[in-house]
Design an enzyme around this catalytic site. Structure first.
Site, mmCIF file in Angstrom:
data_model
loop_
_atom_site.group_PDB
_atom_site.id
_atom_site.type_symbol
_atom_site.label_atom_id
_atom_site.label_comp_id
_atom_site.label_asym_id
_atom_site.label_seq_id
_atom_site.Cartn_x
_atom_site.Cartn_y
_atom_site.Cartn_z
ATOM 1 N N ASP A 1 -9.005 16.746 23.310
ATOM 2 C CA ASP A 1 -7.612 16.816 22.578
ATOM 3 C C ASP A 1 -6.418 16.205 23.548
ATOM 4 O O ASP A 1 -5.488 16.017 23.164
ATOM 5 C CB ASP A 1 -7.198 18.414 22.709
ATOM 6 C CG ASP A 1 -7.914 19.133 21.732
ATOM 7 O OD1 ASP A 1 -8.076 18.450 20.532
ATOM 8 O OD2 ASP A 1 -8.195 20.378 21.885
ATOM 9 N N ASP B 1 -4.186 24.682 17.404
ATOM 10 C CA ASP B 1 -5.604 24.849 17.139
ATOM 11 C C ASP B 1 -5.736 26.412 16.363
ATOM 12 O O ASP B 1 -5.010 27.324 16.632
ATOM 13 C CB ASP B 1 -6.107 25.144 18.435
ATOM 14 C CG ASP B 1 -6.853 23.717 19.194
ATOM 15 O OD1 ASP B 1 -6.464 22.802 18.082
ATOM 16 O OD2 ASP B 1 -7.379 23.658 20.151
ATOM 17 N N ASP C 1 -7.424 22.752 23.564
ATOM 18 C CA ASP C 1 -8.124 23.323 24.700
ATOM 19 C C ASP C 1 -9.383 22.321 25.038
ATOM 20 O O ASP C 1 -9.840 22.436 26.151
ATOM 21 C CB ASP C 1 -8.663 24.500 24.170
ATOM 22 C CG ASP C 1 -9.527 24.741 23.029
ATOM 23 O OD1 ASP C 1 -9.808 23.658 22.620
ATOM 24 O OD2 ASP C 1 -9.765 25.548 22.732
#
Length: 1174
Positions: free
Chosen positions: A791, A466, A787
């Protein structure tokens, strides 16, 4: 009216809370109520209780103000309704752990050998010393050995006890460590409730019935409750119901919220009605028998429940490592396969490394068995031929017991050879290495939830990371703004903005944000204000404060109950909108979101006079070019604020979102800076040097993502790379039907470095595509960071999933293998180092162990065959082989990692444990040691001018000769242990030796113990005291090992063509279809304990696979998908083909190993991925 709020009664329980008297509902009433669903529940709430507000009244709480927080009141509630706590599972006793450790195959072989040896040592057959019985093998049994015969068996048992105790202690300390960790997490696990009208966070365990809890996207509900007010709330109840569809919750249709379920969208407030063992989760635990499941994890995660079969699965798994494993959610198939395998293998998790080790141990064990059998056969034949053929003696009845004694002795020598050959230090080395690593990784901010992830990370070839929070600091601030036709490069002066525009900005930010997001004063004087909640929203609230306005005043005027309709942010919308009803009956909606998405829906914009003017497509294009792109190219995230007014005459249909969120008027576009973490660029360089490709997967604008990726070093000048947006990515990899084509994906992913504006589905597709790809010489091992709630699928699909400990939602943590407690990318690099270190530690130990084994087996074998007696006695060999190996596993498995581990490429899945360089070292040192031992054995007495120990007469004491042989042998092992610290051909074996105090302690401790054994061991150890000169010679020969090691380093491995590797980890996935061997019965030895039916199943599948060539002509179109093949479906439930003509497609040949597992997961029900059921 779509307002999802329940009215609240005027009486406020802040005063009522401490009243004496019973509550208006009993525990049983509430439990019964929580068992109802949707319409039935609404009817019961309204008919029996008169609505939610009346339940609040009965429970003496206020929907707005919450409980008073009076300690006496809270305690009373705990007594009446129970605590929000499910008793933790009873930990295994030390004796249970000892029993588990005793199940190890190598230890069982040792135990049997010990019992046989002990039994035989006490067997002294009658029969005198008859001259007629001959003197064959006269020196076989001297008096010392006769008297101390039991010592051999006892020493083996003692050694087994040491290994078992060390292993059990390791497991016990590991369990204790996890429990400590969980209690820490449990204390840190907080939830937002309202007490005394204040929004506060309290530990989950302190929640009581009557609390008003605030719930939001990403939460895992800690208790049962009834919804009082909700905004666009959707819940994933799959953990309780098994249904993967998200359930929409509203006050008037379905207000029942259950513990252990996940909030997937929206926000709201709920009245807590059941906690702990009285919640729906707790009831399931009670049915299972509390204390049998994985309750500790439940406390940590807010009491998450699962279907009973999952619970039972959990029970059979390792109570330590798997204690904090996630339950099955909708991403089930892969995980289910793994879980099924684990159920069948009741021991600890078998990772790639442990699979290789188990296979290697079995191979070595087989070789040892053959050697020991040959030794016994040769000794028996030698004795028989010498006695009855050469000396021509008759077999006399009175001689039988003596002959039996000889055979017994031969058998003991054979057992000794076997014992020496079995590498019993291996299980211990793995346990120590993994436990040590996991403990140390905690200090490096890696909380390992699954032990095998630690080692898998060492093989990682790709990291999909990310951007926000991992590569950047997640401390967002608005630094630029475009308001009223003016682009401000820094925060504008409030005077420069018209009051009515300023009003729109303040309201648009304050109201159209989660009320849980706020800016708090700094903890320390002079520090930065604290951002609580969503960081993007916090940056906008900070912008309001920078404009000298107060957002809290607005929120107090417009509490959440007054929000008419909320379209909460999610990954599909990439925007959030909130509708307010004005006093005149008209409506105003505020929207905010990604600039290009909101601007596309804008038809008007505020000009410099604060008036609306038409906003055409060409205006938008110009704005993108002049404002948004320059901001994005500086790495800023661009957010647009807009609004829309609806007339009072006709209320729109709020459910048709596309008609509502359009025709907007743009207020402002702001540029939000999230600086790159200063340590990230260096960490990424380390990854690239280590052969790991880092890819950024983000929801941000392509220009912002590219700018940040360049700052991080993911994009390097002059490199051939791709930066794609989610839409473009999907266009490139999908066919006309919208299906992902692996062949197309294989053209994209090797060059892809940045995937912007991506959805969680895109992330999952990319991860799956890279893992399933057959491009390149080895299968990719992918690590993923995540997070958000969405996901979860990608984290589960990845080989190693990293969840963010700070910003991560409970759902993401649940799906992950490792939690990054500091959300920092550099912690991932440390995880790679530790993973590689585990692998190297085991290899170092193997190099040392196998050298000892090879030499000891050959010495025992040839010595027994030539001199009719082993030069190294059984007890001596056990000291060398087992005690030293136990210590050596401790010494070599606890080497700390160094940066040099990141200077080489990943090993890959099929990399052998013993490389050609290691094989060169093993054989090279074995040659040195064997030459020395045999020289001393056959010429040592002349060199040292002492009596020969060979063919000594009966009843003679231990000889100096054989003691020197034994002592020299131990000294060589001791110095070779230092050589074993390096396995890649490095010359400096002393490098960083003092960084590992355990190693130094073990070497010095072993040396001290050896002095005691030689000088004071006497008959039990068959040792005679040595002079100082003898000792110096023994040590000198040992030091020779270090010099010999330098010589071996000088010989290039490439020149030694005859060297073979050992300990391969090749899986079926690595073998192309045409190379699949016919005897696929050779299933991984790590899975040898699979139930018989499963093995039958594999054999059945094997037969089908041997018929694959006959199916070649039926492939046709499937060739394009990477040689998909058609196989008859065999169902695991009945091991029969599913229907006469039924066929099914089994993925890609390269992943045939995984597909076998997918077949397996069908369990008679048929598989979602793999077609027909039985």
């Amino acid at each position: 009216m779509t307002n999802n709020a329940a009215d609240h009664h005027p009486g406020n329980s802040v005063t009522e809370g401490s009243h004496e008297g019973d509550f208006g509902c009993s525990l049983v009433d509430l439990r019964t109520l929580m068992e109802l669903r949707s319409g039935e529940a609404v009817a019961r709430i309204n008919d029996t209780y008169g609505g939610v507000q009346n339940i609040c009244k009965r429970l003496k709480t206020s929907p707005v103000e919450g409980l008073s927080g009076n300690p006496a009141d809270l305690e009373k509630r705990r007594q009446v309704f129970g605590q929000n706590f499910i008793p933790p599972k009873k930990s295994k006793t030390f004796l249970q752990l000892v029993w588990e450790a005793l199940q190890d195959v190598t230890l069982i072989i040792l135990e049997i050998a010990a019992i046989i040896s002990l039994g035989l040592s006490f067997y002294h057959p009658p029969g005198g010393e008859s001259e007629l019985c001959g003197q064959a093998a006269a020196g076989t049994e001297d008096e010392g050995e006769a008297q101390a015969g039991w010592i051999e068996g006892a020493a083996i048992l003692f050694s087994v006890i040491i290994v078992v105790l060390v292993t059990a202690f390791n497991d016990w300390s590991k369990e204790k460590q996890f429990r400590g960790l969980q209690s820490r997490i449990e204390q840190e696990q907080k939830f937002t409730v309202i007490r005394k009208g204040q929004v506060i966070q309290i530990p989950v365990a302190e929640i009581v019935v009557g609390d008003i809890a605030q719930i939001k996207y990403g939460d895992l509900l800690p208790s049962d409750g009834i919804l009082i007010q909700g905004n666009d709330l959707k819940i994933d109840e799959s953990s309780l119901t098994g249904e993967s569809d998200h359930v929409k919750k509203s006050v008037d249709k379905d207000p029942m919220l259950l513990s252990g379920t996940h909030v997937m969208e929206g926000s709201g407030r709920m009245l807590v009605t059941a906690v702990g063992i009285n919640s729906q989760t707790g009831i399931i635990f009670t049915l299972l028998g509390v204390g049998d499941g994985e309750e500790e994890k439940k406390v940590k995660k807010g009491k998450k429940a699962g279907a009973p079969e999952n619970r039972n699965k959990a029970k059979t798994q390792d109570g330590v490592a798997l204690e904090i494993q996630p339950l099955k959610s909708q991403e089930g198939v892969e995980n289910e396969d793994k879980e099924k395998k684990k159920v069948k293998v009741p021991k600890k998790e078998k990772s790639v490394l442990q699979g290789k080790l188990t296979r290697l141990a079995v191979q070595i064990g087989k070789a040892g068995l053959i050697m020991s059998a040959i030794t016994v056969i040769i000794l028996v034949l030698y004795f028989v031929i010498d006695t009855f053929a050469v000396q021509r003696r008759p077999w006399l009845a009175e001689c039988t017991p003596i002959y039996i004694q000889y055979f017994v002795k031969f058998f003991i020598i054979g057992v000794t050879v076997l014992v020496v050959a079995v590498p019993e230090g291996l299980p211990l080395a793995v346990t120590i290495s993994l436990a040590y690593s996991v403990k140390k990784m905690m200090k490096d901010n890696n909380l390992v939830r699954h032990l095998d992830a630690c080692e898998t990370m060492g093989n990682a070839t790709a990291i999909c990371s990310d951007k926000t929070g991992t590569l950047t600091m997640n401390r967002m601030t608005v630094v630029q703004a475009y308001v009223g036709d003016t682009h401000y490069r820094q925060i504008p002066d409030p005077e420069a903005i018209l009051p009515k525009v300023l009003d729109l900005i303040v309201n648009g930010v304050a109201i159209n944000s989660a009320y849980t997001s706020k800016i708090l004063p700094p903890e320390k004087e002079g520090g930065l204000p604290r951002q609580v909640g969503n960081k993007t929203e916090c940056s906008l609230l900070g912008f309001v404060l920078d404009l000298k306005q107060d957002y809290q005043v607005v929120r107090n005027e417009v509490p959440e109950e007054k929000l008419y309709k909320v379209y909460t942010f999610n990954s599909v919308r990439k925007s959030m909108s909130t509708v307010l009803k004005n006093s005149d009956g008209s409506f105003r909606m505020y929207s905010k979101g990604a600039s290009e998405i909101i601007l596309r829906k804008c038809t008007k914009i505020l000009d410099k006079n604060g008036d609306l003017r038409v906003f055409k497509v060409k205006d938008r294009d110009e704005m993108v070019k002049k404002v948004i792109e320059p901001m994005a190219c500086q790495g800023l995230r661009t957010i647009c604020l807009a609004f829309r007014d609806f007339p009072a005459d006709a209320e729109p249909n709020w459910d048709s979102e596309n008609e509502i969120v359009c025709d907007l008027a743009c207020i402002t576009v702001v540029g939000i800076e999230d600086p790159v973490r200063p340590e990230v660029p260096e960490a990424i360089v380390k990854c690239q040097r280590a052969g790991i490709t880092v890819r950024m997967v983000t929801g941000d604008n392509i220009n912002t993502a590219r700018a940040i990726a360049t700052k991080c070093g993911i994009l390097l000048p002059g490199e051939d790379f791709l930066c794609l947006e989610g839409k473009e990515f999907n266009r490139l990899i999908r066919n006309e039907k919208g299906e992902v084509e692996q062949e197309q994906l294989d053209k994209v992913w090797p060059k892809l470095r940045v995937l912007a504006r991506s959805s969680p589905t895109d992330k999952h597709t990319l991860v799956k595509g890279i893992i399933d790809s057959t491009v390149g010489e080895r299968r990719q091992v992918v690590a993923v960071t995540g997070d958000g709630t969405n996901d979860g699928p990608a984290l589960k699909k990845a080989d190693v999933g990293f969840a963010m400990g700070i910003a991560g939602t409970d759902v993401a943590k649940e799906a992950s293998d490792i939690i990054l407690t500091d959300d920092n990318f550099t912690s991932i690099v440390k995880a790679v180092m530790w993973g590689r270190n585990v692998y190297d530690s085991i290899s170092k130990f193997l190099q040392f162990q196998l050298t000892v084994n090879v030499v000891a087996v050959i010495v025992a074998f040839t010595g027994a065959c030539i001199t009719q007696d082993s030069p190294l006695k059984a007890v001596q060999m056990l000291w060398v082989n087992l005690i030293m190996d136990t210590f050596a596993s401790l010494a070599l498995a606890t080497e700390p990692p160094s940066e040099s581990l990141l200077l080489r490429r990943p090993y890959g899945r099929n990399k052998p444990l013993i490389s050609r360089t290691m094989m060169k070292n093993i054989l090279g040192h074995a040659v040195y040691q064997l030459t020395i031992i045999f020289t001393l054995l056959f010429a040592g007495e002349k060199f040292f001018d002492i009596d020969s120990g060979r063919n000594t007469p009966l009843h003679s004491p231990p000889s100096e000769h054989y003691t020197i042989v034994f002592n020299t042998f131990v000294m060589m092992q001791l110095f070779n242990e230092i050589n074993a610290r390096k396995i890649h051909g490095e010359r400096n074996v002393f490098d960083a030796i003092f960084r590992n105090p355990i190693f130094c302690t073990v070497v010095l401790g072993t040396f001290a113990a050896q002095i005691l054994i030689v000088e004071f061991g006497g008959k039990p150890f068959s040792c005679s005291g040595l002079t100082l000169s003898h000792w110096l010679w023994c040590i000198f020969i040992g030091v020779g090992e270090l010099l010999w090691g330098q010589l071996i380093c000088s010989v290039p491995t490439s020149q030694l063509k005859f060297l073979k590797e050992a300990g391969h980890g090749t899986t079926k996935e690595d073998i192309p279809e045409e190379d699949l061997p016919e005897d696929m019965d050779e299933i991984d030895h790590a899975e040898m304990e699979l139930r018989r039916g499963q093995i039958l199943w594999f054999r059945g599948l094997n037969r089908i696979q041997t018929q694959v060539p006959a199916l070649a002509e039926r492939r046709s179109a499937s060739q394009a998908c990477g040689h998909a093949l058609l196989l008859s479906c065999v169902c695991t439930a009945c091991l029969l083909p599913s229907g006469a003509g039924a066929t099914m497609r089994v993925g890609v040949v390269a992943t045939v190993g995984r597909d076998l597992r997918a077949f397996q997961s069908c369990g008679g029900r048929g598989s979602e991925l793999h077609g027909p059921r039985c």
